[in-house]
Write an enzyme that holds these catalytic residues in place. Structure first.
Site: not given
Ligand code: PLP
Length: 369
Positions: A34, A121, A167, A171, A196, A199, A229
């Site tokens: 990412n 997620h 989101e 993702s 969220d 990405h 990311k």
């Molecule tokens: C949409 C989303 N939120 C939260 C996270 C979690 O973030 P982190 O990797 O910093 O723990 C991810 C990670 O894969 C994600 O894709």
């Protein structure tokens, strides 16, 4: 009989269903990370970290934020992030996972409803699991389904507050949420909207502020900007009204009872925010790569391209064959994605170029035919 037998058996069951995971070394062209803007190992960011060390920034915080661990680097980062994203305040967490767990387990009350996208997620699920609010899924990106879920809950006589959880850029699917319509729904329902931006941060929006840029600062909006990311670091910034941030500081167990993130990490994120602001060429270069990939692969207009093959075993076989040919592409299976939608998750970053994308597209076409 061994004390370990039950665990061995559980793992072989997973293997039998083609769902056993294992760690494999990083090799081949990067179509899996990412690190969208190629910042994770960029000379500019490395230099900034060396400078931070030179000016005395500590590696370890030495304690939780509420005790001795509150470092000036954390506070400087939070002030800069709030100013950049346009929120009243920001709070830095060690990971996005910890941040989402804290948000959803702490902010909604027991009498509240969380309507979340069906594809949200795992970290948001973790928070909802730990919290006391009622959580219901709504069909992916279907604003009417969100509205119906809220109406049904109200019709049952519930009087609590509603939290809408999405989101901005999904993702595993690479598609974008209808944020304006969701904000309208939130306003109509006097609901909170948690977005969220894991990405999208750094990749989309003016100066990389993300897709929710226009919504930050509204009192019903909470956004999550992960730093591992496109920012190329680690950690996560929750951007939100001060009263909600104070609530997390007072009530989020994962924030209270955990060592604060490394001050050096906070310094790295500060530098990275500066880089995404001042180096638009990284974003532009990625946009050109996404446009090129769109002519060869089934993209959704973003840097995340799902090539859905459906069946778990086949997906993993194709991913392994691509890895053999020098393309680091990973297969994604349930439960990370819904059953029957196992896929190659092709991620575009500045660590590859058009020639590699073209070669990958040819290899996928050949191996998945
Ligand atoms: C949409 C989303 N939120 C939260 C996270 C979690 O973030 P982190 O990797 O910093 O723990 C991810 C990670 O894969 C994600 O894709």
């Amino acid at each position: 009989m061994s004390i370990l037998d039950a665990h061995r058996e559980a793992l072989s069951l997973l293997a039998h269903r083609s769902r056993r995971r294992s760690l494999i070394p990083r090799r081949g062209h990067d179509f899996a990370s990412n690190d969208y803007l190629g910042l994770a190992n960029a000379p500019d960011l490395r230099r900034a970290v060396v400078e931070a060390l030179d000016r005395g920034v500590a590696i370890g915080a030495g304690g939780s934020r509420l005790l001795r661990g509150n470092d000036p680097e954390h506070e400087a980062l939070e002030a800069e992030a709030a100013a950049f994203f346009g929120s009243e305040t920001a709070l830095f967490f060690s990971t996005g996972f910890a941040a989402n767990s804290a948000i959803f387990s702490t902010l909604p009350a027991g009498r509240d409803l969380i309507v979340h996208d069906a594809l949200i997620h795992a970290s948001a699920h973790e928070g909802m699991r730990l919290g006391r609010a009622t959580a219901v899924p709504a069909a992916h990106n279907d604003v009417d389904a969100y509205a119906d879920a809220i109406s049904a809950w109200r019709a049952d006589g519930n009087k609590g507050r509603v939290w809408i959880a999405v989101e901005s850029l999904y993702s595993m699917d690479g598609d974008i949420a209808p944020l304006d319509a969701l904000a309208e729904l939130a306003e109509r329902e006097q609901a909170f909207l948690v977005i969220d931006e894991a990405h999208a941060t750094g990749v989309f929006g003016d100066k990389g502020r993300g897709l929710a840029d226009a919504l930050d600062g509204r009192e019903y909006v909470v956004t999550l900007r992960t730093c591992g990311k496109a920012l190329g670091c680690e950690g996560a910034l929750v951007c939100l009204p001060r009263v909600l941030s104070d609530t997390l500081v007072n009530k989020a167990r994962g924030f209270i009872f955990s060592t604060a993130p490394s001050p050096l990490s906070a310094a790295a994120v500060r530098a990275s925010l500066q880089l995404i602001r001042t180096q638009p060429e990284r974003r532009e270069r990625l946009a050109r790569l996404v446009a090129f990939a769109g002519t060869r692969l089934p993209g959704q207009g973003s840097q995340i391209i799902p090539v859905i093959l459906g069946e778990d075993a086949r997906t993993m076989t194709v991913a392994a064959a691509l890895q053999e040919r020098g393309f680091d592409v990973r297969g994604i299976r349930p439960p990370t994605v819904p059953a029957g939608t196992a896929r190659l998750r092709v991620s575009l970053t500045l660590n590859v170029d058009e020639t590699m994308v073209a070669a990958l597209a040819d290899a996928i076409a050949e191996l998945s035919a």
